[in-house]
Design a protein around this motif. Structure first.
Motif, short mmCIF file in Angstrom:
data_model
loop_
_atom_site.label_atom_id
_atom_site.label_comp_id
_atom_site.label_asym_id
_atom_site.label_seq_id
_atom_site.Cartn_x
_atom_site.Cartn_y
_atom_site.Cartn_z
N ARG A 21 0.80 -1.23 0.00
CA ARG A 21 0.00 0.00 0.00
C ARG A 21 0.83 1.28 0.00
O ARG A 21 0.40 2.31 0.51
CB ARG A 21 -1.02 -0.01 1.13
N ASP A 22 2.05 1.21 -0.58
CA ASP A 22 2.86 2.39 -0.83
C ASP A 22 2.58 2.89 -2.23
O ASP A 22 2.42 2.08 -3.17
CB ASP A 22 4.35 2.08 -0.72
N VAL A 23 2.54 4.21 -2.40
CA VAL A 23 2.31 4.84 -3.69
C VAL A 23 3.41 5.88 -3.89
O VAL A 23 3.61 6.75 -3.04
CB VAL A 23 0.94 5.55 -3.74
N THR A 24 4.15 5.79 -5.02
CA THR A 24 5.16 6.79 -5.32
C THR A 24 4.55 7.87 -6.22
O THR A 24 3.73 7.58 -7.09
CB THR A 24 6.39 6.18 -6.03
N MET A 25 4.98 9.10 -5.98
CA MET A 25 4.52 10.25 -6.76
C MET A 25 5.67 10.76 -7.62
O MET A 25 6.84 10.68 -7.20
CB MET A 25 4.01 11.36 -5.84
N LYS A 26 5.34 11.29 -8.79
CA LYS A 26 6.36 11.85 -9.67
C LYS A 26 7.17 12.89 -8.91
O LYS A 26 6.63 13.72 -8.21
CB LYS A 26 5.70 12.49 -10.90
N GLY A 27 8.48 12.78 -9.02
CA GLY A 27 9.39 13.69 -8.33
C GLY A 27 9.95 13.15 -7.03
O GLY A 27 10.88 13.73 -6.47
N CYS A 28 9.42 12.03 -6.56
CA CYS A 28 9.86 11.53 -5.24
C CYS A 28 11.31 11.05 -5.24
O CYS A 28 11.93 11.01 -4.18
CB CYS A 28 8.91 10.45 -4.73
N VAL A 100 11.37 9.64 3.04
CA VAL A 100 11.78 10.94 3.57
C VAL A 100 10.54 11.77 3.88
O VAL A 100 10.41 12.32 4.97
CB VAL A 100 12.71 11.68 2.57
N THR A 101 9.64 11.87 2.91
CA THR A 101 8.39 12.60 3.09
C THR A 101 7.24 11.74 2.59
O THR A 101 7.27 11.28 1.45
CB THR A 101 8.40 13.93 2.31
N ALA A 102 6.26 11.53 3.47
CA ALA A 102 5.11 10.70 3.11
C ALA A 102 3.89 11.21 3.86
O ALA A 102 4.01 11.87 4.89
CB ALA A 102 5.37 9.24 3.46
N ARG A 103 2.73 10.91 3.32
CA ARG A 103 1.48 11.24 3.99
C ARG A 103 0.54 10.05 3.87
O ARG A 103 0.68 9.22 2.98
CB ARG A 103 0.85 12.50 3.38
N ARG A 104 -0.41 10.00 4.77
CA ARG A 104 -1.43 8.95 4.74
C ARG A 104 -2.61 9.41 3.90
O ARG A 104 -3.03 10.57 3.97
CB ARG A 104 -1.91 8.61 6.15
N ASP A 105 -3.12 8.51 3.09
CA ASP A 105 -4.35 8.74 2.33
C ASP A 105 -5.19 7.47 2.53
O ASP A 105 -5.07 6.52 1.77
CB ASP A 105 -4.04 8.99 0.86
N GLY A 106 -5.96 7.46 3.63
CA GLY A 106 -6.69 6.23 3.99
C GLY A 106 -5.67 5.14 4.29
O GLY A 106 -4.74 5.35 5.08
N PRO A 107 -5.80 3.99 3.64
CA PRO A 107 -4.87 2.89 3.91
C PRO A 107 -3.53 3.03 3.18
O PRO A 107 -2.62 2.24 3.40
CB PRO A 107 -5.63 1.66 3.40
N LEU A 108 -3.39 4.05 2.33
CA LEU A 108 -2.19 4.20 1.52
C LEU A 108 -1.17 5.11 2.18
O LEU A 108 -1.52 6.06 2.87
CB LEU A 108 -2.55 4.79 0.15
#
Length: 135
Positions: A21-28, A100-108
Motif C-alpha cells: 500500500r505504498d504509492v510513489t509520486m512523480k518527483g519523489c 523521507v516525506t510521506a502522507r497517509r491517504d486512507g490505507p495508503l
C-alpha cells in the motif's frame, strides 16, 4: 567469461499502490538521484547484500522510474541472474528505500520524497507492474 546482460524497465510506477500500500509520486526520487546518481544505487538480487550488476541510467519520466543497467558475471549470483533473465524467469524489479516525506491517504502511504538505496531484480515484485526486460 560472458558478456554483461543489458536490462531496462520500470522500478516504480506513479500513482499505483503496491502490495504494501505504498504509492510513489512523480518527483519523489529527484533529490536522491541528484545526490547519488544511477551509479550510487546498487543493483541487487532479491534485496540481498552483494551487488550483481550496475545501473547505468535512472530517470523519472511520465510513467515512473525508468532504469537501465548491466547484470554482470563477476559472481555466481550474477551469472545465475543473467541466465534467469535470458530465460525470462526473472523479470521483476523492486526498490529499496527510506521514506523521507510521506502522507497517509486512507490505507495508503503516499511517498513524495524517498532516499533510494537499491533496485533489486526479484521474482515477485511488491509492485506487480515493476518489470524489466533484456535490452
Amino acid at each position: 567469461m560472458t558478456e554483461a546482460v543489458q536490462i531496462q524497465g520500470y522500478a516504480s510506477l506513479w500513482g499505483i499502490a503496491d502490495l504494501n500500500r505504498d504509492v510513489t509520486m512523480k518527483g519523489c526520487f529527484d533529490a536522491s538521484l541528484i545526490a547519488r546518481g544511477a551509479a550510487g544505487v546498487r543493483m541487487l538480487h532479491q534485496h540481498e547484500d552483494a551487488p550483481i550488476g550496475v545501473w547505468d541510467e535512472m530517470c523519472e519520466d511520465e510513467r515512473g522510474l525508468f532504469v537501465s543497467g548491466r547484470v554482470m558475471d563477476w559472481s555466481a549470483q550474477g551469472r545465475l541472474c543473467q541466465a534467469l533473465v535470458r530465460a525470462g524467469a526473472l523479470d521483476g524489479l523492486s526498490i529499496g528505500f527510506r521514506a523521507v516525506t510521506a502522507r497517509r491517504d486512507g490505507p495508503l502511504r503516499v511517498l513524495s520524497a524517498v532516499d533510494l538505496w537499491e533496485v533489486s531484480l526479484v521474482t515477485f515484485p511488491m509492485l506487480p507492474g515493476a518489470r524489466l526486460e533484456a535490452a
